[in-house]
Design a protein around this motif. Structure first.
Motif, PDB file in Angstrom:
ATOM      1  N   PRO A   1       0.776  -0.859  -0.080  1.00 44.69           N
ATOM      2  CA  PRO A   1       0.297  -0.228   0.018  1.00 44.69           C
ATOM      3  C   PRO A   1       0.744   1.338   0.247  1.00 44.69           C
ATOM      4  O   PRO A   1       0.103   1.841  -0.923  1.00 44.69           O
ATOM      5  CB  PRO A   1      -0.805   0.088   1.356  1.00 44.69           C
ATOM      6  CG  PRO A   1      -0.865  -1.659   1.985  1.00 44.69           C
ATOM      7  CD  PRO A   1       0.400  -2.301   1.432  1.00 44.69           C
ATOM      8  N   ARG A   2       1.650   0.861   0.533  1.00 46.37           N
ATOM      9  CA  ARG A   2       2.818   2.408   0.867  1.00 46.37           C
ATOM     10  C   ARG A   2       3.562   2.202   0.051  1.00 46.37           C
ATOM     11  O   ARG A   2       3.153   4.354  -1.230  1.00 46.37           O
ATOM     12  CB  ARG A   2       4.261   2.573   1.420  1.00 46.37           C
ATOM     13  CG  ARG A   2       3.214   2.523   3.293  1.00 46.37           C
ATOM     14  CD  ARG A   2       4.089   2.542   4.175  1.00 46.37           C
ATOM     15  NE  ARG A   2       5.273   1.136   4.470  1.00 46.37           N
ATOM     16  CZ  ARG A   2       6.354   1.269   5.206  1.00 46.37           C
ATOM     17  NH1 ARG A   2       7.052   2.313   5.606  1.00 46.37           N
ATOM     18  NH2 ARG A   2       7.038   0.252   5.628  1.00 46.37           N
ATOM     19  N   LYS A   3       3.734   1.808  -1.385  1.00 48.52           N
ATOM     20  CA  LYS A   3       4.350   1.770  -2.415  1.00 48.52           C
ATOM     21  C   LYS A   3       3.253   3.069  -3.387  1.00 48.52           C
ATOM     22  O   LYS A   3       3.914   3.236  -4.493  1.00 48.52           O
ATOM     23  CB  LYS A   3       5.077   0.637  -3.390  1.00 48.52           C
ATOM     24  CG  LYS A   3       5.786   0.741  -4.886  1.00 48.52           C
ATOM     25  CD  LYS A   3       6.237  -0.743  -5.167  1.00 48.52           C
ATOM     26  CE  LYS A   3       7.419  -0.613  -6.122  1.00 48.52           C
ATOM     27  NZ  LYS A   3       7.727  -2.147  -6.505  1.00 48.52           N
ATOM     28  N   ALA A   4       2.707   1.883  -3.353  1.00 42.99           N
ATOM     29  CA  ALA A   4       0.991   2.206  -4.358  1.00 42.99           C
ATOM     30  C   ALA A   4       0.778   3.620  -4.314  1.00 42.99           C
ATOM     31  O   ALA A   4       0.321   4.313  -5.177  1.00 42.99           O
ATOM     32  CB  ALA A   4      -0.383   1.539  -3.979  1.00 42.99           C
ATOM     33  N   ALA A   5       1.137   4.406  -2.676  1.00 36.98           N
ATOM     34  CA  ALA A   5       0.973   5.569  -2.435  1.00 36.98           C
ATOM     35  C   ALA A   5       1.395   6.868  -2.715  1.00 36.98           C
ATOM     36  O   ALA A   5       1.123   7.727  -3.408  1.00 36.98           O
ATOM     37  CB  ALA A   5       0.202   6.180  -1.357  1.00 36.98           C
ATOM     38  N   ALA A   6       2.903   6.135  -3.254  1.00 37.65           N
ATOM     39  CA  ALA A   6       3.578   6.737  -4.238  1.00 37.65           C
ATOM     40  C   ALA A   6       4.236   6.988  -5.373  1.00 37.65           C
ATOM     41  O   ALA A   6       3.671   8.225  -6.030  1.00 37.65           O
ATOM     42  CB  ALA A   6       5.224   5.937  -3.169  1.00 37.65           C
ATOM     43  N   LEU A   7       3.668   5.895  -5.887  1.00 33.01           N
ATOM     44  CA  LEU A   7       2.874   6.216  -7.263  1.00 33.01           C
ATOM     45  C   LEU A   7       2.010   6.094  -7.723  1.00 33.01           C
ATOM     46  O   LEU A   7       1.915   7.416  -8.610  1.00 33.01           O
ATOM     47  CB  LEU A   7       3.309   4.592  -7.606  1.00 33.01           C
ATOM     48  CG  LEU A   7       3.709   3.594  -7.595  1.00 33.01           C
ATOM     49  CD1 LEU A   7       3.748   2.037  -8.037  1.00 33.01           C
ATOM     50  CD2 LEU A   7       5.143   4.073  -9.224  1.00 33.01           C
ATOM     51  N   LYS A   8       0.581   6.616  -6.998  1.00 34.47           N
ATOM     52  CA  LYS A   8      -0.303   7.330  -6.949  1.00 34.47           C
ATOM     53  C   LYS A   8      -0.127   9.131  -7.166  1.00 34.47           C
ATOM     54  O   LYS A   8      -0.468   9.848  -7.956  1.00 34.47           O
ATOM     55  CB  LYS A   8      -1.521   7.030  -6.069  1.00 34.47           C
ATOM     56  CG  LYS A   8      -2.658   8.204  -6.109  1.00 34.47           C
ATOM     57  CD  LYS A   8      -4.013   7.481  -5.726  1.00 34.47           C
ATOM     58  CE  LYS A   8      -5.072   8.795  -4.940  1.00 34.47           C
ATOM     59  NZ  LYS A   8      -5.654   7.849  -3.987  1.00 34.47           N
ATOM     60  N   ARG A   9       1.039   9.405  -6.099  1.00 36.08           N
ATOM     61  CA  ARG A   9       1.423  10.687  -6.598  1.00 36.08           C
ATOM     62  C   ARG A   9       1.995  10.949  -7.407  1.00 36.08           C
ATOM     63  O   ARG A   9       2.014  12.296  -8.116  1.00 36.08           O
ATOM     64  CB  ARG A   9       2.279  11.054  -5.273  1.00 36.08           C
ATOM     65  CG  ARG A   9       1.305  11.317  -4.399  1.00 36.08           C
ATOM     66  CD  ARG A   9       2.079  11.783  -2.402  1.00 36.08           C
ATOM     67  NE  ARG A   9       3.794  10.990  -2.012  1.00 36.08           N
ATOM     68  CZ  ARG A   9       3.090   9.669  -1.183  1.00 36.08           C
ATOM     69  NH1 ARG A   9       2.152   9.657  -1.080  1.00 36.08           N
ATOM     70  NH2 ARG A   9       4.790   9.225  -1.305  1.00 36.08           N
ATOM     71  N   LYS A  10       3.429  10.265  -7.768  1.00 34.12           N
ATOM     72  CA  LYS A  10       3.675  10.335  -8.884  1.00 34.12           C
ATOM     73  C   LYS A  10       2.923  10.313 -10.101  1.00 34.12           C
ATOM     74  O   LYS A  10       3.358  11.392 -11.498  1.00 34.12           O
ATOM     75  CB  LYS A  10       4.977   9.245  -9.211  1.00 34.12           C
ATOM     76  CG  LYS A  10       5.562   9.055 -10.495  1.00 34.12           C
ATOM     77  CD  LYS A  10       7.088   7.692 -10.100  1.00 34.12           C
ATOM     78  CE  LYS A  10       7.625   8.417 -11.545  1.00 34.12           C
ATOM     79  NZ  LYS A  10       9.213   7.575 -11.050  1.00 34.12           N
ATOM     80  N   LEU A  11       1.796   9.572 -10.195  1.00 33.13           N
ATOM     81  CA  LEU A  11       1.312   9.233 -11.509  1.00 33.13           C
ATOM     82  C   LEU A  11       0.383  10.887 -11.534  1.00 33.13           C
ATOM     83  O   LEU A  11      -0.086  10.974 -12.570  1.00 33.13           O
ATOM     84  CB  LEU A  11       0.004   8.149 -10.981  1.00 33.13           C
ATOM     85  CG  LEU A  11      -1.363   7.958 -11.680  1.00 33.13           C
ATOM     86  CD1 LEU A  11      -0.130   8.145 -14.171  1.00 33.13           C
ATOM     87  CD2 LEU A  11      -1.860   7.132 -12.180  1.00 33.13           C
TER      88      LEU A  11
END
Length: 494
Positions: free
Chosen positions: A254-264
């Motif tokens: 989930p934490r990696k997903a949140a970082a990817l969401k910000r990057k997206l």
């Protein structure tokens, strides 16, 4: 001096602007040529300046300092030459008489103005204007139908005369020699936006610069779009990769997903910036190009085919203009005929048409000097032309609006009427063309296209012309004189 401020001319019948908010000033003694494609409103602009364009809504300020002389495109006078010149100071203009090749006694003739040849009408009408000592001259096709000697006089007159002159001309040679200010009137975006370009360049330099500018503009516009597409392709690869990684990581980290969401989110913001950049892109050039429907390349006349073998006299009414004319024409090619105004060139071509149109083995197209010999100006192009679906498509490609196709042809410009005549000859698949001053109503942008179309024609052409560039493409040029047809050495082939 001539000055226009915020001049707007709107065609009532089509709700279309010919000019909009035009501001223009010509200094005392300045010479300017108004040019543009057929039907763009050049003649209407001259008439609007004189408050004679009743078929349009005209607004804005028009300032004319001094008396104005106006030469219409088709000069017409009711009555005789004597009535035209009776009250004018003839003796004060003897030198102009000689330059125009007009005899003094003819000014007091009982000959009707309407019986003069096209070139004679222009010469006499222009002379009557000069005798009134105008300060401003508005001339609509002053070179129309003039013989070559008089054209050369006109060129010198336009260069040296003290008047302010605004003239319409389709004569490339005249424009090149006079070197006037160029006023190029265009109708862009399917005739929805008028544009006037002013230039002090010579005509050849203006055309060259215009083409170079359009080419550069198109190169920049294409490069911007190409670079943008490459940038967007890279963006899409990055966007899709991050989106895929985010979808995968959501279930595992989930934490990696949140970082990817910000990057997206950051990538999407970049994508929006890229899209906004399109608004500042250079537009592709939007300039008129000369368009004329072309003849079927399959039309051919055999090399040895006898087209014409004729001997006779050129007769206009009861007057014999030329006693002995012998003409032998075989196979394909272009024969040009020149001669002084009133020599009988149009009469000769009309006589040849009456002979050749009876030949069952030929399909003869005829373009007279006076289009009314062929066109009923009270009917529309839609009613005049056969094969209407194809004709409509071709007229559309030549920038005729739907309103112009369905309006009476008398409301169209001379160049538009000429295009209709050309189209009829194309649709009729004519293999012999008899053309009387075929380029006289075509713009300098269209004239090269006309010349190329005639050069490519596989049939036989007999044309009457004073267009010096058109005569250069002829295989043979003959001059009509009182003694018959003789080679015109001014256009001798090497």
């Amino acid at each position: 001096m001539l000055e226009l401020r915020n001049l707007t001319i709107q065609l009532d019948r089509e709700d279309r602007y010919l000019v909009k908010d035009l501001t223009l000033s010509l200094a005392a003694g300045e010479k300017a040529v108004l040019m543009g494609e057929e039907g763009n409103g050049k003649s209407t602009l001259l008439k609007a300046i004189l408050h004679q364009a009743g078929w349009c809504t005209v607004t804005g300020d028009i300032r004319l300092e001094g008396p104005v002389g106006y030469l219409p495109q088709f000069p017409a006078v009711e009555g005789t030459l004597a009535a035209l010149f009776g009250s004018l100071p003839v003796w004060d203009h003897v030198e102009v008489l000689a330059s125009l090749g007009i005899e003094y006694d003819s000014l007091f003739s009982t000959q009707l103005f309407s019986t003069l040849s096209g070139g004679e009408k222009v010469r006499y009408f222009l002379l009557s204007l000069l005798m009134q000592d105008p300060d401003i001259l508005l001339l609509d096709e002053p070179g129309n139908d003039l013989d070559i000697d008089t054209l050369e006089w006109l060129e010198q007159f336009l260069v040296l005369c003290p008047q302010t002159v605004l003239f319409v001309s389709h004569d490339e040679t005249l424009i090149e020699r006079v070197h006037p200010t160029i006023l190029h009137l265009e109708q862009l975006h399917r005739k929805s936006i008028p544009r006037l370009t002013r230039s002090s360049l010579s005509w050849p330099d203006y055309i060259r610069q215009r083409q170079q500018s359009m080419d550069h503009q198109d190169q920049v516009a294409a490069g911007q779009r190409r670079d943008h597409e490459a940038k967007m392709a890279r963006w899409r690869r990055i966007h899709d990769a991050i989106e895929h990684r985010q979808n995968t990581a959501t279930r595992q980290d989930p934490r990696k997903a949140a970082a990817l969401k910000r990057k997206l989110k950051s990538v999407n913001a970049a994508g929006r910036r890229y899209e906004k950049e399109r608004a500042s892109f250079q537009e592709f050039s939007d300039a008129e190009e000369a368009i004329l429907t072309r003849f079927d390349p399959g039309i051919q006349v055999p090399a040895g085919k006898n087209i014409l073998e004729w001997q006779g006299s050129v007769v206009a009414g009861s007057q014999i203009l030329c006693q002995k004319v012998f003409l032998s024409v075989k196979g394909p090619g272009i024969l040009g005929i020149t001669g002084h105004n009133g020599a009988g060139k149009s009469t000769l071509l009309r006589q040849l048409h009456s002979i050749l149109k009876e030949r069952p083995d030929l399909r003869v197209g005829y373009m007279p000097q006076d289009y009314r010999e062929i066109l009923d100006l009270s009917v529309s192009a839609a009613d005049f032309l056969k094969d209407w679906p194809e004709a409509r498509t071709r007229l559309g490609s030549m920038r005729f609006t739907s309103g112009e196709m369905n309006s009476a042809m008398g409301s169209l410009s001379g160049g538009q009427q000429a295009k209709i005549l050309f189209l009829k000859m194309v649709l009729d698949k004519c293999n012999v063309l008899l053309l009387d001053e075929p380029t006289r109503n075509f713009s300098p942008l269209s004239a090269p296209v006309i010349r190329q179309a005639l050069k490519d024609f596989g049939g036989r052409i007999i044309l009457v012309s004073h267009d010096r560039k058109l005569l250069q493409i002829c295989d043979e040029v003959l001059e009509l004189t009182p003694d018959g047809l003789i080679p015109d050495r001014r256009f001798a082939q090497d």
